[in-house]
Design an enzyme around this catalytic site. Structure first.
Site, PDB file in Angstrom:
ATOM      1  N   ASN A 269       0.872  -1.187   0.000  1.00  0.00           N
ATOM      2  CA  ASN A 269       0.000   0.000   0.000  1.00  0.00           C
ATOM      3  C   ASN A 269       0.905   1.231   0.000  1.00  0.00           C
ATOM      4  O   ASN A 269       1.552   1.521   1.002  1.00  0.00           O
ATOM      5  CB  ASN A 269      -0.902   0.005   1.236  1.00  0.00           C
TER       6      ASN A 269
ATOM      7  N   THR B  47      -0.526  -1.527  -4.781  1.00  0.00           N
ATOM      8  CA  THR B  47      -1.974  -1.339  -4.974  1.00  0.00           C
ATOM      9  C   THR B  47      -2.268   0.035  -5.588  1.00  0.00           C
ATOM     10  O   THR B  47      -1.550   1.005  -5.339  1.00  0.00           O
ATOM     11  CB  THR B  47      -2.752  -1.484  -3.649  1.00  0.00           C
TER      12      THR B  47
ATOM     13  N   GLY C 211      -0.566  -1.010   6.941  1.00  0.00           N
ATOM     14  CA  GLY C 211      -1.020  -1.021   8.333  1.00  0.00           C
ATOM     15  C   GLY C 211      -2.101  -2.057   8.570  1.00  0.00           C
ATOM     16  O   GLY C 211      -2.272  -3.000   7.783  1.00  0.00           O
ATOM     17  N   ASP C 212      -2.838  -1.859   9.654  1.00  0.00           N
ATOM     18  CA  ASP C 212      -3.897  -2.802  10.005  1.00  0.00           C
ATOM     19  C   ASP C 212      -4.982  -2.859   8.930  1.00  0.00           C
ATOM     20  O   ASP C 212      -5.591  -3.903   8.700  1.00  0.00           O
ATOM     21  CB  ASP C 212      -4.535  -2.391  11.334  1.00  0.00           C
TER      22      ASP C 212
ATOM     23  N   GLY D 173       2.116   1.200   8.619  1.00  0.00           N
ATOM     24  CA  GLY D 173       0.827   1.869   8.809  1.00  0.00           C
ATOM     25  C   GLY D 173       0.863   2.845   9.961  1.00  0.00           C
ATOM     26  O   GLY D 173       1.938   3.248  10.409  1.00  0.00           O
ATOM     27  N   SER D 174      -0.325   3.194  10.464  1.00  0.00           N
ATOM     28  CA  SER D 174      -0.403   4.188  11.536  1.00  0.00           C
ATOM     29  C   SER D 174      -0.454   3.524  12.911  1.00  0.00           C
ATOM     30  O   SER D 174       0.110   4.046  13.864  1.00  0.00           O
ATOM     31  CB  SER D 174      -1.664   5.028  11.374  1.00  0.00           C
TER      32      SER D 174
ATOM     33  N   ASP E  17     -11.646  -2.954  13.252  1.00  0.00           N
ATOM     34  CA  ASP E  17     -10.245  -2.946  12.798  1.00  0.00           C
ATOM     35  C   ASP E  17      -9.929  -1.711  11.966  1.00  0.00           C
ATOM     36  O   ASP E  17      -9.205  -1.780  10.969  1.00  0.00           O
ATOM     37  CB  ASP E  17      -9.931  -4.184  11.952  1.00  0.00           C
TER      38      ASP E  17
ATOM     39  N   GLU F 187     -12.191   0.191  10.313  1.00  0.00           N
ATOM     40  CA  GLU F 187     -13.211   0.498   9.300  1.00  0.00           C
ATOM     41  C   GLU F 187     -14.526   0.763  10.013  1.00  0.00           C
ATOM     42  O   GLU F 187     -14.853   0.081  10.987  1.00  0.00           O
ATOM     43  CB  GLU F 187     -13.420  -0.707   8.359  1.00  0.00           C
TER      44      GLU F 187
HETATM   45  C1  LIG Z   1      -4.360   9.964  27.995  1.00  0.00           C
HETATM   46  C2  LIG Z   1      -3.776   9.004  27.042  1.00  0.00           C
HETATM   47  C3  LIG Z   1      -4.606   7.817  26.864  1.00  0.00           C
HETATM   48  C4  LIG Z   1      -4.114   6.926  25.815  1.00  0.00           C
HETATM   49  C5  LIG Z   1      -4.984   5.738  25.698  1.00  0.00           C
HETATM   50  C6  LIG Z   1      -4.560   4.963  24.571  1.00  0.00           C
HETATM   51  C7  LIG Z   1      -5.329   3.716  24.366  1.00  0.00           C
HETATM   52  C8  LIG Z   1      -4.987   3.266  23.025  1.00  0.00           C
HETATM   53  C9  LIG Z   1      -5.522   1.932  22.707  1.00  0.00           C
HETATM   54  C10 LIG Z   1      -5.327   1.718  21.266  1.00  0.00           C
HETATM   55  C11 LIG Z   1      -5.972   0.487  20.815  1.00  0.00           C
HETATM   56  C12 LIG Z   1      -5.811   0.354  19.371  1.00  0.00           C
HETATM   57  C13 LIG Z   1      -6.535  -0.801  18.885  1.00  0.00           C
HETATM   58  C14 LIG Z   1      -6.312  -0.957  17.449  1.00  0.00           C
HETATM   59  C15 LIG Z   1      -7.203  -0.758  16.562  1.00  0.00           C
HETATM   60  C16 LIG Z   1      -6.956  -0.973  15.135  1.00  0.00           C
HETATM   61  O1  LIG Z   1      -7.699  -2.053  14.682  1.00  0.00           O
HETATM   62  C17 LIG Z   1      -7.389   0.240  14.323  1.00  0.00           C
HETATM   63  C18 LIG Z   1      -6.865   0.093  12.913  1.00  0.00           C
HETATM   64  O2  LIG Z   1      -5.515   0.386  12.851  1.00  0.00           O
HETATM   65  N1  LIG Z   1      -6.864   1.436  14.870  1.00  0.00           N
HETATM   66  C19 LIG Z   1      -7.663   2.367  15.324  1.00  0.00           C
HETATM   67  O3  LIG Z   1      -8.841   2.293  15.277  1.00  0.00           O
HETATM   68  C20 LIG Z   1      -6.971   3.552  15.925  1.00  0.00           C
HETATM   69  C21 LIG Z   1      -7.486   3.803  17.288  1.00  0.00           C
HETATM   70  C22 LIG Z   1      -6.625   4.817  17.926  1.00  0.00           C
HETATM   71  C23 LIG Z   1      -7.168   5.222  19.207  1.00  0.00           C
HETATM   72  C24 LIG Z   1      -6.326   6.301  19.793  1.00  0.00           C
HETATM   73  C25 LIG Z   1      -6.940   6.821  20.999  1.00  0.00           C
HETATM   74  C26 LIG Z   1      -6.152   7.957  21.551  1.00  0.00           C
HETATM   75  C27 LIG Z   1      -6.821   8.439  22.776  1.00  0.00           C
HETATM   76  C28 LIG Z   1      -6.284   9.733  23.228  1.00  0.00           C
HETATM   77  C29 LIG Z   1      -7.134  10.249  24.360  1.00  0.00           C
HETATM   78  C30 LIG Z   1      -6.594  11.520  24.820  1.00  0.00           C
HETATM   79  C31 LIG Z   1      -7.258  12.037  26.048  1.00  0.00           C
HETATM   80  C32 LIG Z   1      -6.446  13.173  26.575  1.00  0.00           C
HETATM   81  C33 LIG Z   1      -7.126  13.905  27.611  1.00  0.00           C
HETATM   82  C34 LIG Z   1      -6.291  14.992  28.216  1.00  0.00           C
HETATM   83  N1  LIG Z   2      -3.415   2.311  -3.474  1.00  0.00           N
HETATM   84  C1  LIG Z   2      -4.255   2.686  -2.526  1.00  0.00           C
HETATM   85  N2  LIG Z   2      -4.851   3.886  -2.555  1.00  0.00           N
HETATM   86  C2  LIG Z   2      -5.663   4.302  -1.569  1.00  0.00           C
HETATM   87  N3  LIG Z   2      -5.998   3.531  -0.495  1.00  0.00           N
HETATM   88  C3  LIG Z   2      -5.433   2.320  -0.417  1.00  0.00           C
HETATM   89  C4  LIG Z   2      -4.544   1.833  -1.416  1.00  0.00           C
HETATM   90  N4  LIG Z   2      -4.143   0.594  -1.063  1.00  0.00           N
HETATM   91  C5  LIG Z   2      -4.766   0.315   0.103  1.00  0.00           C
HETATM   92  N5  LIG Z   2      -5.545   1.333   0.495  1.00  0.00           N
HETATM   93  C6  LIG Z   2      -6.369   1.468   1.717  1.00  0.00           C
HETATM   94  O1  LIG Z   2      -5.700   2.316   2.641  1.00  0.00           O
HETATM   95  C7  LIG Z   2      -6.198   2.069   3.944  1.00  0.00           C
HETATM   96  C8  LIG Z   2      -5.162   2.368   5.000  1.00  0.00           C
HETATM   97  O2  LIG Z   2      -4.066   1.593   4.783  1.00  0.00           O
HETATM   98  P1  LIG Z   2      -3.086   1.030   5.875  1.00  0.00           P
HETATM   99  O3  LIG Z   2      -3.767   0.141   6.785  1.00  0.00           O
HETATM  100  O4  LIG Z   2      -1.945   0.448   5.108  1.00  0.00           O
HETATM  101  O5  LIG Z   2      -2.542   2.324   6.619  1.00  0.00           O
HETATM  102  P2  LIG Z   2      -3.041   3.174   7.839  1.00  0.00           P
HETATM  103  O6  LIG Z   2      -4.492   3.345   7.851  1.00  0.00           O
HETATM  104  O7  LIG Z   2      -2.230   4.383   7.843  1.00  0.00           O
HETATM  105  O8  LIG Z   2      -2.622   2.302   9.029  1.00  0.00           O
HETATM  106  P3  LIG Z   2      -3.476   1.629  10.184  1.00  0.00           P
HETATM  107  O9  LIG Z   2      -4.511   0.795   9.513  1.00  0.00           O
HETATM  108  O10 LIG Z   2      -2.450   0.851  10.915  1.00  0.00           O
HETATM  109  O11 LIG Z   2      -4.092   2.733  10.982  1.00  0.00           O
HETATM  110  C9  LIG Z   2      -6.618   0.621   3.933  1.00  0.00           C
HETATM  111  O12 LIG Z   2      -7.901   0.519   4.452  1.00  0.00           O
HETATM  112  C10 LIG Z   2      -6.560   0.190   2.472  1.00  0.00           C
HETATM  113  O13 LIG Z   2      -7.795  -0.379   2.081  1.00  0.00           O
END
Ligand SMILES: CCCCCCCCCCCCC/C=C/[C@@H](O)[C@H](CO)NC(=O)CCCCCCCCCCCCCCC
Ligand SMILES: Nc1ncnc2c1ncn2[C@@H]1O[C@H](COP(=O)(O)OP(=O)(O)OP(=O)(O)O)[C@@H](O)[C@H]1O
Ligand SMILES: [Ca+2]
Length: 539
Positions: free
Chosen positions: A148, A180, A207-208, A250-251, A498, A500
């Site tokens: 990607n 892609t 990424g995921d 990814g992110s 995940d 989406e």
């Molecule tokens: C105060 C700090 C608290 C930090 C708490 C952090 C908990 C983080 C847990 C992360 C779990 C990620 C699970 C993964 C999910 C993936 O399938 C999906 C696809 O890549 N990622 C997200 O949806 C991306 C989801 C990203 C979520 C990030 C959440 C960040 C929360 C920040 C809250 C700040 C509050 C500050 C108040 C002063």
């Molecule tokens: N060539 C492309 N152009 C635009 N989007 C794409 C392409 N190839 C894949 N994608 C889409 O990009 C989205 C994000 O991709 P990817 O998971 O690699 O990175 P991210 O979102 O930065 O990372 P994470 O999922 O870890 O947060 C995916 O859902 C995928 O479907």
């Protein structure tokens, strides 16, 4: 009868010393011979005390190749001038590339070059090591790679070309690479076109979200090839035979982080090369007997759904979008009403509150037929978050993850219910994800290890006609127009599946035990690294 691996033992020259080198089918070891004990040529069969010693598992050798000498290259690639006398005595060299463990679960490729006294001995070493590598049948030879170019910090192609492709070439792995061109390109190619028989595995660079595409492509293809209907929530799905490798670019990279212990492209490439295999559970998500999506890491309603929905509009910010939207969602502090019903997993030993962690070598409890007759539980109320973590969801933001004791392959998901509470308490709960403190030890949080669950939002006990994207927004704007200054929450959040957004709030989820396999081995216990990293360690 099984062929016994050949045993080789020789005195070979390495750097400025002579080493006793031994290959026994399992380990390659080399031990320095103190100057006063050297034997001029041939094999030695007595143990030698003292000197530095190293040991590498044959299963972690990448390759062996001949090296021309007259001088040689050092382990770090610099030119090394060898003492004239020794070069003359040992002019035939070969290099072994192998996995070396570094800090924080990182793996690196290291080279060691041995010098032999004659060409026949060198050939014998190269041939024997190659024979033993060929006998490792779990290693992939031909891989299908999807990159990607737009994931994470948009470094996918560069990461693959610079860090991964050279390692695959070194290990004689051939690849077909597809960059892609649009979202779902990889999924649809796998689902319909890809000639899967040609490959030993599929690798995704991204990424995921990219990993999720690969899973959807492979799982759907496998079901179609086996005549299984994905729309039936009760259907037993057929496991995929091809393993999946993730090169993190990814992110969040939470799948990679939680299965390898680090999001590092070189480490992941090396796990692919050595042919690791880690089974993983997959959740199927249905709405009204219609298949929606699969989830491998997090299914989150409320907080994580809202973070994702907001962050999707800020993709241009890159990985920082999650922190921005996380902060904003935290301040918004919406809660959602509904009913969660779930089937507890009663036939397993662990619970989400255990102190044990899913680590390499853990053998997941395969679904047992005799469940205790425990019925479905129901929890109704107002929730800030409803999260189902099928694995720990450890990631750099939260090194222990959403559910630190969750297992990768036990056929269960940890259902975490965070009830409406004050902002202060919710912040305490969130903060605990960043340390070793127990985020479940709070009165407004409960956690259940389950095999299936359902969610029904309160305002829509009959969600059959609801399309969240349309009706959900209308309902929210209606409520808020009626109470302009109020802090009331919208009726619906969205499910983050995940990464989406799902189009329905009412869903039914079932866990499919070990439906897919990754090129990974789970997180290795840290002490293993401490021992192996110590160059003085005893053999
Ligand atoms: C105060 C700090 C608290 C930090 C708490 C952090 C908990 C983080 C847990 C992360 C779990 C990620 C699970 C993964 C999910 C993936 O399938 C999906 C696809 O890549 N990622 C997200 O949806 C991306 C989801 C990203 C979520 C990030 C959440 C960040 C929360 C920040 C809250 C700040 C509050 C500050 C108040 C002063
Ligand atoms: N060539 C492309 N152009 C635009 N989007 C794409 C392409 N190839 C894949 N994608 C889409 O990009 C989205 C994000 O991709 P990817 O998971 O690699 O990175 P991210 O979102 O930065 O990372 P994470 O999922 O870890 O947060 C995916 O859902 C995928 O479907
Ligand atoms: Ca699990």
């Amino acid at each position: 009868m099984e062929k016994q691996p050949r045993l080789l033992a020789s005195q070979l020259f390495l750097k400025n010393s002579v080493f006793e080198v031994l290959l026994n089918g399992v380990l390659l070891t080399w031990k320095e011979i103190p100057a006063n004990k050297k034997v001029v040529s041939g094999s030695i069969h007595h143990p030698i005390k003292g000197g530095t010693s190293h040991s590498v598992s044959v299963s972690e050798i990448l390759a062996v190749r001949e090296l021309d000498v007259g001088g040689g290259t050092n382990d770090d690639g610099r030119w090394q001038k060898m003492p004239q006398k020794l070069t003359e005595a040992y002019p035939y060299a070969f290099t072994v590339s192998y996995v070396e463990r570094a800090r924080q679960h990182r793996w690196r490729c290291s080279d060691v070059t041995f010098h032999c006294s004659d060409g026949v001995l060198r050939q014998q070493w190269i041939q024997t090591i190659r024979e033993q590598l060929t006998a490792l049948t779990s290693r992939p030879k031909h891989l299908l790679v999807y990159i990607n170019p737009y994931g994470g910090k948009q470094q996918g192609e560069c990461i693959y070309e610079q860090k991964v492709a050279p390692l695959f070439a070194c290990a004689s792995i051939s690849t077909d690479v597809i960059v892609t061109e649009h979202a779902n390109h990889a999924r649809d190619h796998l689902k319909t076109e890809a000639e899967l028989k040609k490959y030993d595995g599929v690798v995704c660079v991204g990424g995921d979200g990219m990993f999720s595409e690969i899973v959807h492509g492979l799982v759907s293809r496998t079901q179609r090839d086996n005549g299984v209907d994905q729309n039936s929530p009760e259907e037993k799905l057929v496991p995929c035979s091809l393993r999946i490798g993730i090169i993190p670019a990814g992110s969040t990279d939470c799948i990679c982080y939680a299965t390898v212990g680090i999001n590092d492209p070189v480490t992941s490439a090396l796990h692919v090369i050595v042919g690791d295999s880690q089974p993983m559970d997959v959740c199927s998500v249905h709405h009204n007997n219609t298949f929606l999506r699969y989830s491998i890491s997090l299914l989150g309603y409320g907080f994580y759904g809202d973070v994702l929905a907001d962050s999707e509009r800020k993709r241009w910010m890159g990985p920082a979008r999650y922190d921005f939207s996380g902060f904003k969602t935290f301040l918004t502090h919406h809660h959602y009403e509904g009913a969660v019903s779930f089937l507890p997993a009663t036939d397993i030993l662990g619970t989400p509150r255990d102190k044990t962690r899913c680590r390499a070598g853990y053998v997941g409890t395969v679904s047992l037929p005799e469940q205790y007759e425990v019925g479905w539980g129901v929890v109704r109320g107002k929730f800030l978050a409803i999260n189902a973590a099928s694995m720990s969801c450890a990631c750099p933001r939260s090194p222990m993850g959403l559910s630190p004791a969750a297992h990768l392959a036990d056929g269960t998901t940890d259902l975490i219910l965070v009830r409406k509470c004050s902002r202060f308490n919710f912040l305490r709960h969130l903060l605990r994800h960043t340390s070793k403190d127990d985020q479940f030890d709070m009165t407004f949080v409960e956690v259940h290890r389950v095999r299936r669950f359902r969610f029904t939002p309160r305002h829509c006990q009959n969600d059959s006609e609801l399309d969240l994207r349309e009706n959900g927004k209308q309902l929210f704007s209606q409520i808020c127009r009626d109470h302009p200054a109020c802090s009331c929450s919208p009726a619906y959040s969205s499910w983050n599946c995940d990464g989406e957004i799902l189009p329905h709030a009412a869903i039914e989820v079932g866990v499919h035990c070990q439906l897919i396999k990754l090129f990974a081995r789970g997180i290795e216990e840290q002490p293993l690294f401490e021992d192996l990293a110590n160059p003085q360690c005893a053999l």
